[in-house]
Design a protein around this motif. Structure first.
Motif, mmCIF file in Angstrom:
data_model
loop_
_atom_site.group_PDB
_atom_site.id
_atom_site.type_symbol
_atom_site.label_atom_id
_atom_site.label_comp_id
_atom_site.label_asym_id
_atom_site.label_seq_id
_atom_site.Cartn_x
_atom_site.Cartn_y
_atom_site.Cartn_z
ATOM 1 N N MET A 101 0.765 -1.096 0.124
ATOM 2 C CA MET A 101 -0.260 -0.111 0.382
ATOM 3 C C MET A 101 0.935 1.100 0.034
ATOM 4 N N ALA A 102 2.413 0.677 0.749
ATOM 5 C CA ALA A 102 2.756 1.667 0.564
ATOM 6 C C ALA A 102 3.336 2.604 -0.909
ATOM 7 N N ASP A 103 3.416 1.566 -1.716
ATOM 8 C CA ASP A 103 4.000 1.931 -3.194
ATOM 9 C C ASP A 103 2.610 2.660 -3.828
ATOM 10 N N ASN A 107 -4.226 5.460 -2.775
ATOM 11 C CA ASN A 107 -4.444 3.724 -2.859
ATOM 12 C C ASN A 107 -5.302 3.482 -3.839
ATOM 13 N N GLN A 108 -5.859 4.514 -5.116
ATOM 14 C CA GLN A 108 -5.496 4.273 -6.579
ATOM 15 C C GLN A 108 -5.086 3.342 -7.482
ATOM 16 N N CYS A 109 -3.429 4.007 -7.825
ATOM 17 C CA CYS A 109 -2.915 3.117 -8.723
ATOM 18 C C CYS A 109 -1.375 2.766 -7.864
ATOM 19 N N TRP A 110 -0.804 2.155 -8.550
ATOM 20 C CA TRP A 110 0.800 1.120 -8.304
ATOM 21 C C TRP A 110 1.154 1.625 -9.727
ATOM 22 N N PRO A 111 2.680 1.710 -9.723
ATOM 23 C CA PRO A 111 3.716 2.658 -8.560
ATOM 24 C C PRO A 111 3.017 4.125 -8.207
ATOM 25 N N LYS A 112 3.401 4.025 -7.644
ATOM 26 C CA LYS A 112 3.150 5.785 -7.222
ATOM 27 C C LYS A 112 3.743 7.085 -7.739
ATOM 28 N N SER A 113 4.817 6.522 -8.630
ATOM 29 C CA SER A 113 5.764 7.545 -9.588
ATOM 30 C C SER A 113 5.060 7.683 -10.506
ATOM 31 N N SER A 114 4.919 6.668 -11.370
ATOM 32 C CA SER A 114 4.310 6.829 -12.520
ATOM 33 C C SER A 114 3.450 5.174 -12.559
ATOM 34 N N CYS A 115 2.264 5.401 -12.172
ATOM 35 C CA CYS A 115 1.045 4.585 -12.075
ATOM 36 C C CYS A 115 1.082 3.988 -13.744
ATOM 37 N N SER A 116 0.862 2.344 -13.167
ATOM 38 C CA SER A 116 0.702 1.776 -14.703
ATOM 39 C C SER A 116 -0.381 0.893 -14.942
ATOM 40 N N ILE A 117 -0.804 0.547 -15.764
ATOM 41 C CA ILE A 117 -1.873 -0.014 -15.782
ATOM 42 C C ILE A 117 -1.971 -1.874 -15.085
ATOM 43 N N LYS A 118 -0.902 -2.344 -16.102
ATOM 44 C CA LYS A 118 -1.089 -4.103 -15.392
ATOM 45 C C LYS A 118 -0.198 -3.925 -14.244
#
Length: 353
Positions: A101-103, A107-118
């Motif tokens: 969750m910290a990544d 809490n809406q997308c991962w990773p926090k630095s550059s959200c990706s679909i996969k």
């Protein structure tokens, strides 16, 4: 989630955690030297009679795999794992939830630095399977959609005998005629063009938001949608076919989407997203035509595994099994452990319906 399903996902994680051990990779005893066998961790080892190398007790092997995986996670520590490792660690064992969750980005997308679909889809899958309700992340996935630009859609109208038909859309009515050979003539309007030797009506990409209402006057009729890749001759038939009596109105509308960040479809991300969202009972029907049509261009992702899991179509099962190597593994992307895990997911686990 059943242990059989978790074991498959353990194999995915094992690529990063377990197979760093010293030893030769193996997929069967035939890959090992004399006096060695292929162990549960897919490493050649001396035959000792230990449960990890020779026992036929599958339950014991699964328990041993869990024990090995838990040990590897504890040794490395959740904080030192990659995002993918955290996702599959949490899915398989329940560990690393805080770090996962910290990544995230709020809490809406991962990773926090550059959200990706996969990665977001994989995290949604892990969280939902572990009993959470990642609605915020699921809604973020749904919002990342666009219309595929390389799919062609057709409207098919078939009558039992010669008939005139009206097609209403955009506030206007257009008249066509279907002869005894099921060929179309007339003026279907700007959104439709007579195509494919006059048997179908090609739908303009500018009109995918239009609802086409069809009424035939002298005959019973059938309507459905067909689709294909722009550069392919292979035609796919949509699941729904509607039948109408003379003077009855039936309607069709193109529903075609893919997952993307920007305007370009992300095929691998879309595969994971439909699995994750289908698992949460979201309607993913609009995304399936794109995944089916573009499967041949993306074989390295083993799309048949995902498509079989969400549709149950035997054609996907047959194609998936045909790609299995003689030694029992799959290797489409170049990574036999990851590919085998994906291939076995719908075979040994529960289809995510």
């Amino acid at each position: 989630m059943k242990k059989g399903v978790l074991l498959i996902l353990i194999l995915v994680l094992s690529l990063h955690l377990i197979f760093a051990d010293v030893g030769d990779d193996c997929t069967s005893n035939s890959n090992c030297s004399s006096g060695e066998v292929c162990g549960t961790n897919f490493k050649c080892a001396e035959s000792t009679g230990d449960i990890s190398t020779t026992s036929a007790d599958e339950t014991a092997k699964i328990n041993l795999a869990y024990s090995c995986l838990n040990g590897k996670i504890d040794d490395k520590g959740c904080g030192s794992l990659t995002l993918e490792q955290k996702i599959f660690s949490y899915l398989a064992t329940g560990k690393c939830n805080f770090e996962l969750m910290a990544d995230s980005k709020d809490n809406q997308c991962w990773p926090k630095s550059s959200c990706s679909i996969k990665e977001t889809a994989q995290a949604v899958l892990a969280l939902s399977q572990r009993g959470s309700s990642p609605t915020t992340a699921a809604n973020w996935l749904i919002s990342q959609n666009t219309t595929p630009s390389d799919l062609v859609w057709y409207l098919q109208i078939e009558t039992t005998h010669t008939s005139s038909c009206d097609i209403n859309y955009g506030g206007s009515s257009h008249s066509i005629r279907i002869d005894e050979n099921r060929k179309i003539s007339g003026s279907p309007g700007n959104c439709l063009a007579i195509a494919q030797d006059s048997y179908w009506l090609r739908i303009s990409s500018n009109c995918y938001n239009e609802e086409f209402k069809v009424k035939c006057h002298e005959s019973d009729f059938l309507i459905n949608l067909l689709f294909k890749k722009e550069t392919s001759s292979t035609i796919h038939v949509s699941e729904r076919t509607q039948s109408g009596s003379a003077e009855e109105e039936k309607s069709e509308k193109v529903n075609s989407l893919c997952f993307s960040i920007g305007n370009s479809c992300d095929y691998e991300g879309s595969l994971w997203a439909v699995i994750a969202l289908n698992n949460m009972n979201y309607n993913i029907d609009a995304f399936v035509p794109y995944l089916i049509t573009m499967a041949d261009d993306n074989e390295k992702f083993l799309p048949e595994s995902f498509l079989w899991a969400i549709t149950g179509y035997e054609d996907f099962r047959t194609t998936l099994l045909s790609k299995q190597k003689s030694d029992g593994y799959w290797k489409e992307s170049g990574d036999k452990f990851y590919d085998t895990a994906l291939a076995l997911f719908p075979i040994t686990g529960e289809p995510m319906q």
